[in-house]
Design a protein around this motif. Structure first.
Motif, PDB file in Angstrom:
ATOM      1  N   ASP A   1       0.325   8.460   5.185  1.00 16.88           N
ATOM      2  CA  ASP A   1      -1.099   7.251   4.847  1.00 16.88           C
ATOM      3  C   ASP A   1      -1.546   6.495   6.426  1.00 16.88           C
ATOM      4  OD1 ASP A   1      -3.020   5.298   5.252  1.00 16.88           O
ATOM      5  OD2 ASP A   1      -1.471   5.220   3.743  1.00 16.88           O
TER       6      ASP A   1
ATOM      7  N   GLY B   1      -3.702   5.064   8.612  1.00 23.44           N
ATOM      8  CA  GLY B   1      -4.978   4.123   8.008  1.00 23.44           C
ATOM      9  C   GLY B   1      -4.104   2.878  10.551  1.00 23.44           C
TER      10      GLY B   1
ATOM     11  N   THR C   1       1.852   5.995   8.144  1.00 20.34           N
ATOM     12  CA  THR C   1       3.510   5.644   7.209  1.00 20.34           C
ATOM     13  C   THR C   1       3.608   7.086   7.205  1.00 20.34           C
ATOM     14  OG1 THR C   1       2.073   5.038   5.620  1.00 20.34           O
ATOM     15  CG2 THR C   1       3.110   3.167   6.975  1.00 20.34           C
TER      16      THR C   1
ATOM     17  N   ALA D   1      -1.836   1.542  10.917  1.00 24.27           N
ATOM     18  CA  ALA D   1      -0.248   2.168  10.818  1.00 24.27           C
ATOM     19  C   ALA D   1      -0.707   3.780  10.729  1.00 24.27           C
ATOM     20  CB  ALA D   1       0.835   1.066  10.491  1.00 24.27           C
TER      21      ALA D   1
ATOM     22  N   ASP E   1       1.215  -1.319  -0.137  1.00 24.14           N
ATOM     23  CA  ASP E   1       0.034   0.163   0.055  1.00 24.14           C
ATOM     24  C   ASP E   1       0.573   1.171  -0.130  1.00 24.14           C
ATOM     25  OD1 ASP E   1       0.842  -0.728   2.955  1.00 24.14           O
ATOM     26  OD2 ASP E   1      -1.289  -0.292   3.244  1.00 24.14           O
TER      27      ASP E   1
HETATM   28  K   LIG Z   1      -1.255   2.770   6.244  1.00 25.65           K
END
Ligand SMILES: [K+]
Ligand SMILES: Nc1ncnc2c1ncn2[C@@H]1O[C@H](COP(=O)(O)OP(=O)(O)O)[C@@H](O)[C@H]1O
Ligand SMILES: CC(C)(COP(=O)(O)O)[C@@H](O)C(=O)NCCC(=O)O
Length: 249
Positions: free
Chosen positions: A122, A124, A128, A126, A102
């Motif tokens: 990002d 989500g 990142t 996690a 991703d």
């Molecule tokens: K993520």
């Protein structure tokens, strides 16, 4: 019609595009394969000819989903695969296959849209961060717990932090110091996300001055967009990269 899937650790984001690949027919966010199949069955006039997906789940889980889609709709899903270099972006991991797919697709999408240095964040399960220089070289990135994980850790490792989702959403209407548990936790975790973002921005400025584009994506991107007004919020960034990594003809 084309079915596109982004299978994250918590949710599957899906959308159906018209055969021309631009026109959106339907989309959704679901928490299981079954809910995905149900959601798709609920689309009137669905006529899937192609499917492409990216998954950060186990190979077994991904294979099970691919099979379920073939059984239910007769489509063969094309799965994004790791790559050392693609579309001008060079994977910066020591072992390129270890970089989350991703992240890789979001980077491809971001570099394509920015045509220059970029910082991709990002939000989500996690959180990142990835740094791509103007020449397309990925410098690497950072991974830390995202909002769902931080929340969950506090709820499961303390005795007295308990609250429901409705209260959580309401708590995020302001960032004043919390005056009850739900406000204190939700605002505290959001401020951690914001602090992380500001640190990434500082690092990007050290590398590139002001000459870079910030991209925000993932389900919780809106929690931080206020601290980076110059950022481009692109919820479908992974899908932009997916179309690049898995062309259909
Ligand atoms: K993520
Ligand atoms: N429609 C939605 N359904 C579920 N979660 C959503 C939705 N919109 C935003 N979110 C937020 O997105 C987060 C999950 O982000 P996401 O990018 O889907 O994670 P992952 O890719 O790890 O599955 C959740 O914490 C939730 O707060
Ligand atoms: C970092 C991630 C867990 C993020 O997953 P997500 O929050 O999008 O579900 C995922 O990209 C992943 O499993 N990456 C592999 C490890 C790495 O990128 O180094």
């Amino acid at each position: 019609m084309i079915l596109e899937l982004d299978c994250g650790n918590s949710f599957i984001k899906w959308r159906v595009l018209h055969a021309d690949a631009t026109h959106l027919v339907a989309e959704g966010v679901v928490d299981s394969d079954l809910a995905l199949l149900d959601g798709l069955r609920g689309c009137a006039g669905l006529d899937l000819k192609h499917c492409r997906l990216v998954s950060v789940r186990t190979n077994d889980e991904t294979a099970a989903l691919v099979k379920a889609l073939a059984d239910a709709f007769g489509v063969v899903a094309l799965c994004a695969a790791p790559s050392r270099a693609m579309s001008g972006v060079e994977n910066g991991y020591e072992d390129f296959q270890r970089l989350g797919l991703d992240r890789w697709l979001a980077m491809l999408g971001a570099y394509h849209l920015a045509a220059g240095a970029c910082l991709v964040l990002d939000f989500g399960t996690a959180l990142t961060a990835d740094f791509i220089a103007a020449d397309g070289k990925h410098l690497g990135g950072f991974i830390c717990p995202g909002m769902p994980l931080m929340r969950h850790q506090l709820r499961t490792h303390t005795r007295r932090i308990r609250y429901d989702d409705v209260a959580a959403t309401r708590a995020l209407e302001s960032f004043a110091p919390g005056r009850n548990t739900v406000e204190a936790v939700e605002r505290g975790c959001s401020l951690m996300l914001r602090g992380f973002v500001l640190t990434q921005l500082e690092l990007a400025r050290e590398y590139w001055g002001e000459g870079f584009t910030v991209f925000l994506t993932g389900g919780d991107a809106d929690l931080v967009s206020g601290v980076v007004p110059q950022a481009r919020v692109v919820p479908d960034l992974v899908f932009v990269g997916l179309a690049m990594a898995c062309p259909l003809s």
